[in-house]
Design a protein around this motif. Structure first.
Motif, PDB file in Angstrom:
ATOM      1  N   LEU A 240       0.862  -1.177   0.000  1.00  0.00           N
ATOM      2  CA  LEU A 240       0.000   0.000   0.000  1.00  0.00           C
ATOM      3  C   LEU A 240       0.903   1.233   0.000  1.00  0.00           C
ATOM      4  CD1 LEU A 240      -3.125   0.334   0.268  1.00  0.00           C
ATOM      5  CD2 LEU A 240      -2.735   0.778   2.683  1.00  0.00           C
TER       6      LEU A 240
ATOM      7  N   ASN B 176      -4.453   6.986   0.666  1.00  0.00           N
ATOM      8  CA  ASN B 176      -3.980   5.880  -0.166  1.00  0.00           C
ATOM      9  C   ASN B 176      -3.732   6.361  -1.588  1.00  0.00           C
ATOM     10  OD1 ASN B 176      -4.231   4.040   1.888  1.00  0.00           O
ATOM     11  ND2 ASN B 176      -6.245   3.301   1.235  1.00  0.00           N
TER      12      ASN B 176
ATOM     13  N   GLY C 132      -1.550  10.744   4.498  1.00  0.00           N
ATOM     14  CA  GLY C 132      -2.059   9.427   4.883  1.00  0.00           C
ATOM     15  C   GLY C 132      -3.109   8.904   3.925  1.00  0.00           C
TER      16      GLY C 132
HETATM   17  C1  NAG Z   1      -6.276   2.482   2.356  1.00  0.00           C
HETATM   18  O1  NAG Z   1      -6.471   1.207   1.802  1.00  0.00           O
HETATM   19  C2  NAG Z   1      -6.567   0.172   2.771  1.00  0.00           C
HETATM   20  C3  NAG Z   1      -6.611  -1.138   2.046  1.00  0.00           C
HETATM   21  O2  NAG Z   1      -7.237  -1.029   0.813  1.00  0.00           O
HETATM   22  C4  NAG Z   1      -7.792   0.405   3.658  1.00  0.00           C
HETATM   23  O3  NAG Z   1      -7.887  -0.604   4.622  1.00  0.00           O
HETATM   24  C5  NAG Z   1      -7.642   1.754   4.317  1.00  0.00           C
HETATM   25  O4  NAG Z   1      -8.812   2.039   5.072  1.00  0.00           O
HETATM   26  C6  NAG Z   1      -7.422   2.843   3.292  1.00  0.00           C
HETATM   27  N1  NAG Z   1      -7.113   4.085   3.988  1.00  0.00           N
HETATM   28  C7  NAG Z   1      -7.540   5.277   3.582  1.00  0.00           C
HETATM   29  C8  NAG Z   1      -7.148   6.454   4.417  1.00  0.00           C
HETATM   30  O5  NAG Z   1      -8.250   5.399   2.603  1.00  0.00           O
END
Ligand code: NAG
Ligand code: NAG
Ligand code: NAG
Ligand code: NAG
Length: 297
Positions: free
Chosen positions: A168, A176, A174
């Protein structure tokens, strides 16, 4: 329950052996020892002499056996020789858990514990082998002469883990990153994975990129971050000061050189002049003589 059995005279139910194993796979760390748990409810008049138990991998390979009051290891699969052990003192309690030493990747699979104490039963437990990935290392490409708007590639490497990782990427806030990511996982000759993941981004201002490596068997995340800050951008501040400093030094050097030169030049000129003057005098004298001689002739 035994009293109940005797009372209601239902022997089939009384003799039924319940074998219990964990519902979830057991995780064994590569090169470490692991316990494969298995337990049965021993009958009231149970003697270890009457017990037959077998541990098998995928119902074929003999992992461990115990019959007639002792361990029977002649038919043990080559892979498991000297690597398995029962808790013999716990057998009377129905604990037939097996220790497997120095776990290997080839140990991964489903192990079945078979037990026979007048009645026969079995249960299966999965072994998941795991190895932790090395701390990720990040690289920036290109790493010099960057300015906002440039396309850069941040690459994350991590080694010798098992099983395959989930990768990831996150930015400085923070969030993704989901676009423009390419990840490859290649097993080495031992079967351990080398993970390489790249994210292609357009540089805006300074930002931080974090690579998160999740090992699903260990349920552990390791991560590393790379900050692409002003220092990496267009003209690094340090480089600017170094350049300014060098310029000042050079200028100073030139001025000093100029002074020395001028002084030296002046000195040479004066010397030259003196020499010329000195040379002129005899010339004057000789020319005077010449004049004299010519006048004499
Ligand atoms: C980022 O991706 C992960 C796995 O796909 C997920 O569990 C997480 O909640 C996501 N975090 C954000 C801040 O979107
Ligand atoms: C098992 O252990 C015995 C005694 O330590 C040793 O002699 C034997 O070579 C070992 N076998 C294997 C396959 O490691
Ligand atoms: C069996 O015995 C081992 C060793 O003492 C112990 O670690 C394990 O938890 C026991 N298993 C059960 C199901 O009681
Ligand atoms: C992904 O790459 C494309 C082409 O290089 C670019 O247009 C796009 O903005 C990138 N997406 C992100 C989120 O950086």
């Amino acid at each position: 329950m035994d009293i109940l059995c005797v009372l209601i005279l239902f022997p089939a139910l009384c003799r039924a052996i319940e074998v219990r194993v964990p519902d979830l796979p057991v995780t064994g760390i590569l090169d470490e020892d692991v316990i494969l748990p298995c337990w049965f409810n021993p009958p009231a008049d149970f003697s270890v002499q009457d017990l037959s138990l077998f541990w098998k991998l995928t119902s074929l390979q003999q992992v461990h056996a115990f019959t007639l009051g002792q361990e029977q290891l002649e038919n043990q699969e080559q892979n498991f020789i000297n690597r398995t052990q029962l808790f013999l003192s716990k057998l009377p309690e129905g604990n037939m858990s097996l220790v497997l030493r120095k776990v290997r990747l080839s140990d991964e699979g489903t192990y079945t514990c078979f037990v026979n104490v007048g009645n026969f039963s079995s249960a299966a437990v999965s072994l998941q082998v795991a190895a932790s990935f090395t701390k990720p290392v990040l690289h920036l490409e290109p790493s010099e002469g960057l300015k906002p708007g440039d396309q850069v590639t941040v690459t994350c490497h991590t080694y010798r883990g098992y099983p395959e990782a989930e990768i990831l990427w996150q930015d400085g806030k923070g969030q993704n990153l989901t676009e423009n990511i390419t990840t490859s996982q290649v097993a080495n000759e031992e079967g351990l994975f080398h993970v390489q993941s790249s994210v292609h981004v357009i540089l805006e201002t300074s930002d931080t990129y974090t690579c998160l490596v999740y090992n699903p068997a260990l349920q552990v995340v390791t991560h590393a971050s790379l900050s692409v800050t002003g220092q990496h951008l267009a003209f690094p501040l340090v480089a600017l000061w170094v350049t300014v400093g060098l310029c000042v030094c050079l200028l100073g050097l030139l001025v000093a050189l100029g002074c020395v030169c001028r002084k030296h030049l002046k000195q040479t000129c004066e010397e030259e002049q003196e020499r010329e003057e000195a040379a002129m005098q005899p010339l004057k004298a000789s020319s005077a003589e010449g004049e004299d001689t010519s006048s004499l002739e």
